[in-house]
Write a protein that holds these residues in place. Sequence first.
Motif, PDB file in Angstrom:
ATOM      1  N   VAL A  10       6.303   1.975   0.606  1.00 47.10           N
ATOM      2  CA  VAL A  10       5.136   1.960   1.488  1.00 47.10           C
ATOM      3  C   VAL A  10       3.894   2.048   0.598  1.00 47.10           C
ATOM      4  CG1 VAL A  10       3.892   3.170   3.319  1.00 47.10           C
ATOM      5  CG2 VAL A  10       6.382   2.964   3.433  1.00 47.10           C
ATOM      6  N   TYR A  11       3.112   0.988   0.615  1.00 48.37           N
ATOM      7  CA  TYR A  11       1.961   0.853  -0.289  1.00 48.37           C
ATOM      8  C   TYR A  11       0.679   1.024   0.514  1.00 48.37           C
ATOM      9  CZ  TYR A  11      -0.742  -1.222  -4.167  1.00 48.37           C
ATOM     10  OH  TYR A  11      -1.612  -1.456  -5.202  1.00 48.37           O
ATOM     11  N   THR A  12      -0.202   1.905   0.028  1.00 47.28           N
ATOM     12  CA  THR A  12      -1.382   2.290   0.816  1.00 47.28           C
ATOM     13  C   THR A  12      -2.686   2.226   0.029  1.00 47.28           C
ATOM     14  OG1 THR A  12      -0.958   4.629   0.295  1.00 47.28           O
ATOM     15  CG2 THR A  12      -0.049   3.779   2.357  1.00 47.28           C
ATOM     16  N   ARG A  13      -2.725   1.450  -1.032  1.00 50.76           N
ATOM     17  CA  ARG A  13      -3.964   1.375  -1.813  1.00 50.76           C
ATOM     18  C   ARG A  13      -5.078   0.709  -0.999  1.00 50.76           C
ATOM     19  NH1 ARG A  13      -5.514  -1.948  -7.326  1.00 50.76           N
ATOM     20  NH2 ARG A  13      -7.280  -0.633  -7.883  1.00 50.76           N
ATOM     21  N   THR A  14      -6.282   1.232  -1.128  1.00 49.45           N
ATOM     22  CA  THR A  14      -7.459   0.639  -0.484  1.00 49.45           C
ATOM     23  C   THR A  14      -8.578   0.519  -1.501  1.00 49.45           C
ATOM     24  OG1 THR A  14      -8.273   2.824   0.226  1.00 49.45           O
ATOM     25  CG2 THR A  14      -6.908   1.606   1.786  1.00 49.45           C
ATOM     26  N   THR A  15      -9.280  -0.626  -1.475  1.00 52.04           N
ATOM     27  CA  THR A  15     -10.485  -0.795  -2.280  1.00 52.04           C
ATOM     28  C   THR A  15     -11.668  -1.154  -1.382  1.00 52.04           C
ATOM     29  OG1 THR A  15     -10.000  -3.131  -2.733  1.00 52.04           O
ATOM     30  CG2 THR A  15      -9.152  -1.498  -4.299  1.00 52.04           C
ATOM     31  N   ALA A  16     -11.428  -1.165  -0.081  1.00 52.69           N
ATOM     32  CA  ALA A  16     -12.491  -1.364   0.907  1.00 52.69           C
ATOM     33  C   ALA A  16     -12.353  -0.227   1.922  1.00 52.69           C
ATOM     34  CB  ALA A  16     -12.380  -2.749   1.541  1.00 52.69           C
ATOM     35  N   TYR A  17     -12.450  -0.535   3.209  1.00 51.99           N
ATOM     36  CA  TYR A  17     -12.374   0.527   4.220  1.00 51.99           C
ATOM     37  C   TYR A  17     -11.046   1.275   4.112  1.00 51.99           C
ATOM     38  CZ  TYR A  17     -12.521   2.928   8.689  1.00 51.99           C
ATOM     39  OH  TYR A  17     -12.520   3.902   9.653  1.00 51.99           O
ATOM     40  N   HIS A  19      -8.510   3.903   6.115  1.00 55.92           N
ATOM     41  CA  HIS A  19      -8.176   4.505   7.402  1.00 55.92           C
ATOM     42  C   HIS A  19      -7.743   5.957   7.234  1.00 55.92           C
ATOM     43  CE1 HIS A  19      -8.255   0.395   8.939  1.00 55.92           C
ATOM     44  NE2 HIS A  19      -8.219   0.915  10.152  1.00 55.92           N
ATOM     45  N   ASP A  20      -8.306   6.822   8.054  1.00 55.30           N
ATOM     46  CA  ASP A  20      -7.917   8.231   8.033  1.00 55.30           C
ATOM     47  C   ASP A  20      -6.473   8.437   8.468  1.00 55.30           C
ATOM     48  OD1 ASP A  20     -10.490   8.906   7.251  1.00 55.30           O
ATOM     49  OD2 ASP A  20     -11.157   9.397   9.280  1.00 55.30           O
ATOM     50  N   SER A  21      -5.915   7.432   9.140  1.00 55.36           N
ATOM     51  CA  SER A  21      -4.552   7.569   9.674  1.00 55.36           C
ATOM     52  C   SER A  21      -3.471   7.274   8.649  1.00 55.36           C
ATOM     53  CB  SER A  21      -4.370   6.632  10.877  1.00 55.36           C
ATOM     54  OG  SER A  21      -4.577   5.282  10.503  1.00 55.36           O
ATOM     55  N   ILE A  22      -3.835   6.905   7.426  1.00 56.09           N
ATOM     56  CA  ILE A  22      -2.820   6.545   6.431  1.00 56.09           C
ATOM     57  C   ILE A  22      -1.811   7.676   6.196  1.00 56.09           C
ATOM     58  CG2 ILE A  22      -2.488   6.099   3.956  1.00 56.09           C
ATOM     59  CD1 ILE A  22      -4.863   4.144   4.132  1.00 56.09           C
ATOM     60  N   PRO A  23      -2.224   8.935   6.016  1.00 58.32           N
ATOM     61  CA  PRO A  23      -1.214   9.993   5.836  1.00 58.32           C
ATOM     62  C   PRO A  23      -0.267  10.117   7.026  1.00 58.32           C
ATOM     63  CG  PRO A  23      -3.371  10.781   5.146  1.00 58.32           C
ATOM     64  CD  PRO A  23      -3.598   9.474   5.834  1.00 58.32           C
ATOM     65  N   ASP A  24      -0.795   9.893   8.215  1.00 64.55           N
ATOM     66  CA  ASP A  24       0.057   9.958   9.408  1.00 64.55           C
ATOM     67  C   ASP A  24       1.068   8.815   9.407  1.00 64.55           C
ATOM     68  OD1 ASP A  24      -1.497  12.127  11.116  1.00 64.55           O
ATOM     69  OD2 ASP A  24      -2.982  10.760  10.263  1.00 64.55           O
ATOM     70  N   GLY A  25       0.634   7.637   8.951  1.00 65.24           N
ATOM     71  CA  GLY A  25       1.546   6.513   8.849  1.00 65.24           C
ATOM     72  C   GLY A  25       2.638   6.755   7.822  1.00 65.24           C
ATOM     73  N   ALA A 193      -0.725  -5.667  14.242  1.00 69.89           N
ATOM     74  CA  ALA A 193      -2.129  -5.321  14.087  1.00 69.89           C
ATOM     75  C   ALA A 193      -2.430  -3.912  14.575  1.00 69.89           C
ATOM     76  CB  ALA A 193      -3.005  -6.319  14.847  1.00 69.89           C
ATOM     77  N   LEU A 194      -1.476  -3.279  15.223  1.00 72.89           N
ATOM     78  CA  LEU A 194      -1.680  -1.940  15.751  1.00 72.89           C
ATOM     79  C   LEU A 194      -1.571  -0.903  14.634  1.00 72.89           C
ATOM     80  CD1 LEU A 194       0.536  -2.282  18.946  1.00 72.89           C
ATOM     81  CD2 LEU A 194      -1.917  -2.753  18.702  1.00 72.89           C
ATOM     82  N   GLY A 195      -2.090   0.303  14.892  1.00 71.04           N
ATOM     83  CA  GLY A 195      -1.924   1.395  13.944  1.00 71.04           C
ATOM     84  C   GLY A 195      -3.204   1.985  13.401  1.00 71.04           C
ATOM     85  N   HIS A 196      -4.321   1.835  14.132  1.00 70.32           N
ATOM     86  CA  HIS A 196      -5.584   2.379  13.642  1.00 70.32           C
ATOM     87  C   HIS A 196      -5.626   3.905  13.715  1.00 70.32           C
ATOM     88  CE1 HIS A 196      -9.868   2.820  12.854  1.00 70.32           C
ATOM     89  NE2 HIS A 196      -9.940   3.578  13.937  1.00 70.32           N
ATOM     90  N   THR A 197      -5.155   4.474  14.819  1.00 65.52           N
ATOM     91  CA  THR A 197      -5.365   5.898  15.056  1.00 65.52           C
ATOM     92  C   THR A 197      -4.236   6.751  14.495  1.00 65.52           C
ATOM     93  OG1 THR A 197      -4.223   6.016  17.196  1.00 65.52           O
ATOM     94  CG2 THR A 197      -6.536   5.287  17.217  1.00 65.52           C
ATOM     95  N   ALA A 198      -4.556   7.992  14.150  1.00 69.51           N
ATOM     96  CA  ALA A 198      -3.529   8.940  13.728  1.00 69.51           C
ATOM     97  C   ALA A 198      -2.533   9.192  14.849  1.00 69.51           C
ATOM     98  CB  ALA A 198      -4.191  10.245  13.300  1.00 69.51           C
TER      99      ALA A 198
END
Length: 221
Positions: A10-17, A19-25, A193-198
Amino acid sequence: MPHGRPQVLVYTRTTAYRHDSIPDGIRAFQELGAENGFDVQATEEPEAFDGGLDRYAAVVFLSTSGEVLTPRGREQLKGYCASGGGFMGVHAAACTEYDWPFYGELLGARFARHPELQPGVLTIEDKEHPATRHLDAMWAFTDEWYDFRASPRGAVRVLACADESSYEDGGMGDDHPLVWCHEYGGARVFYTALGHTAEAYDDPDFRAHLLGGLRHVAHMT
């Protein structure tokens, strides 16, 4: 692939916006693994791709954003796909690697914009897929209802669409795919495309949706 318990990256690198929900994912995938017999390695480090990906049953881009791979990492991901690997994108995975044409074709579409976070409804088009077979014909959800630069329909198997009459400021009209799968470059691919919120990652229906997509790309079904 190695024998034994399947391994999922599970890869979660970001260089732009970001998401606060990444740890929850990450937690959701780890818990799904513990419950369903696979192991999850979560990382933000592009070097994780350098040694090859063949040990993984699937690679998941979980709300990645911007340019997240090195040139070596791109080569490794493309080679992994060519060898029959499984690729899964969640939410902002569509906001990733805009400068790499292969990635856009692999995922199936690129993010364009979204309206405000709000409740809405998805229409389930395909009840045969493991990511959607547990759902009713209409699925109420709260998310950002991503618009894409172009509809992937025709190149992918569309599983669920946004009903733009159920929320405000949709931008794609009557045909608005949000969840799909296909095969590209040798890989099985699933995108939601879903998965924005914690909160989404504690929703049993959404967890089953993620698990079904993962099972499909990892040949665990």
